[in-house]
Scaffold this active site. Structure first.
Site, short mmCIF file in Angstrom:
data_model
loop_
_atom_site.label_atom_id
_atom_site.label_comp_id
_atom_site.label_asym_id
_atom_site.label_seq_id
_atom_site.Cartn_x
_atom_site.Cartn_y
_atom_site.Cartn_z
N TYR A 205 1.02 -1.32 -0.06
CA TYR A 205 -0.11 0.20 0.03
C TYR A 205 0.80 1.23 -0.07
O TYR A 205 0.71 2.26 -0.79
CB TYR A 205 -0.96 0.04 1.16
CG TYR A 205 -1.84 1.31 1.35
CD1 TYR A 205 -2.68 1.44 0.39
CD2 TYR A 205 -1.67 2.07 2.39
CE1 TYR A 205 -3.65 2.69 0.51
CE2 TYR A 205 -2.47 3.34 2.55
CZ TYR A 205 -3.25 3.67 1.42
OH TYR A 205 -4.28 4.88 1.60
N LYS A 209 1.29 4.22 -3.10
CA LYS A 209 1.05 5.59 -2.65
C LYS A 209 2.38 6.55 -3.02
O LYS A 209 2.37 7.81 -3.57
CB LYS A 209 0.61 6.02 -1.21
CG LYS A 209 -0.56 5.58 -1.07
CD LYS A 209 -1.82 5.80 -2.08
CE LYS A 209 -3.23 5.76 -1.51
NZ LYS A 209 -4.39 6.26 -2.53
N THR A 242 -13.32 5.72 6.57
CA THR A 242 -13.93 5.25 5.40
C THR A 242 -13.67 3.69 5.60
O THR A 242 -12.85 3.06 6.35
CB THR A 242 -13.39 5.85 4.11
OG1 THR A 242 -11.91 5.47 4.02
CG2 THR A 242 -13.25 7.34 4.11
#
Length: 325
Positions: A205, A209, A242
């Protein structure tokens, strides 16, 4: 043993970055959007615009008068469009199927979009996944790298001609790329971009990014070199409550729950910097920024490595089948 230590260090780096962000958010208010100018006549694409921050971005751009196309692979795209239309009766918003984990789907999306004959003034690369178990896209890429980065890399490049035609000096088109503070702990190995030697969901991850930031800076340099009226900026939304965090491991998930409402940003708060990058007058003609909480911020030292940016660009072109040096 080496593999275990590598995974452990990646895990520690990611969560230390998270702690730093939470401490900042505890003592600093979320960025409040200024009054933004109306965007009547402009068209935007928002990837992952059916939920969370993507939905808030789409809804706000619609409220400014933009025609918004939500690119998403979920069936809930039509539901998101209906909700926005109910809130803004004269809105222009539509859903188009887009699976960023499939290069063919990205190509088909661009073909369908171009067939509409619409201009494109704003592209917001928002969609993403986080901390999923090791999986591959249909093209064989590690899922974080393939969806978060390569899908957006191909999408952006295939839409560049429309963005260039739609912008002009004083009214540039804009590309907004969603990065994350996790990029600070990211490591990028061009010899093992797919994590086959040593897979870590945390490392994958963070790498995706970081790759988005390297892409953002290099793309802007290429556009400036040709005098194209397109500005590229990356944003960090902070830690936002989220569904991205649904994949946290058990203990981390339990620890997150009591703090989320207190320390995490809401999706609307997390979306604010991306909306600002997409529509603020004061950012006209300004690119190559990394924006956090509405302010220009320094990204990691490695993200400014122009040699690494160029090497990643070349490798990415080869991976997605683009014939560009």
């Amino acid at each position: 043993m080496w593999r275990f230590l590598h995974l452990l260090l990646g895990f520690i780096r990611l969560y230390l970055d998270g702690v730093k962000v939470l401490i900042y958010q505890l003592f600093n208010e979320s960025f409040t959007l200024p009054d933004l100018p109306k965007q009547n006549g402009k068209v935007a694409i928002v990837t992952g615009g059916t939920r969370g921050m993507g939905y808030e971005i789409s809804k706000h751009l619609v409220s400014l008068g933009m025609h918004v196309v939500i690119g998403n692979e979920e069936d809930e795209g039509l539901s998101a469009v209906k909700k926005i239309q109910e809130e803004f009766s004269e809105s222009k918003v539509e859903f188009m199927y887009l699976d960023l984990a499939s290069l063919m789907s990205v190509q088909q999306f661009v073909q369908r979009y171009k067939a509409k004959g619409l201009p494109l003034h704003v592209l917001i690369n928002n969609a993403g996944i986080m901390l999923v178990s090791e999986r591959r896209t249909e093209d064989g890429f590690e899922l974080h790298f393939g969806l978060n980065y390569l899908g957006h890399f191909l999408l952006t490049n295939l839409l560049l001609d429309v963005l260039k035609k739609s912008g002009k000096p004083g009214k540039c088109s804009r590309i907004v790329i969603m990065s994350s503070a996790t990029h600070y702990g990211g490591r990028l190995s061009l010899e093992d971009l797919q994590g086959r030697k040593c897979y870590s969901a945390h490392g994958a991850y963070a790498q995706s990014k970081l790759a988005l930031l390297l892409f953002s800076y290099h793309l802007q340099d290429r556009l400036w070199a040709k005098g194209d009226p397109v500005m590229v900026n990356a944003v960090d939304p902070g830690m936002v409550d989220t569904a991205l965090y649904d994949n946290l491991c058990g203990p981390a998930q339990m620890a997150k729950r009591p703090f989320a409402k207190l320390l995490f940003r809401t999706p609307a708060e997390g979306a604010s910097t991306a909306i600002y990058a997409a529509a603020a007058s004061e950012l006209e003609g300004i690119g190559r920024l990394y924006l956090y909480n509405g302010r220009k911020t320094e990204s990691s030292a490695i993200s400014y490595d122009e040699q690494l940016q160029a090497r990643l660009w070349k490798e990415s072109c080869a991976l997605v089948g683009l014939h560009k040096a």
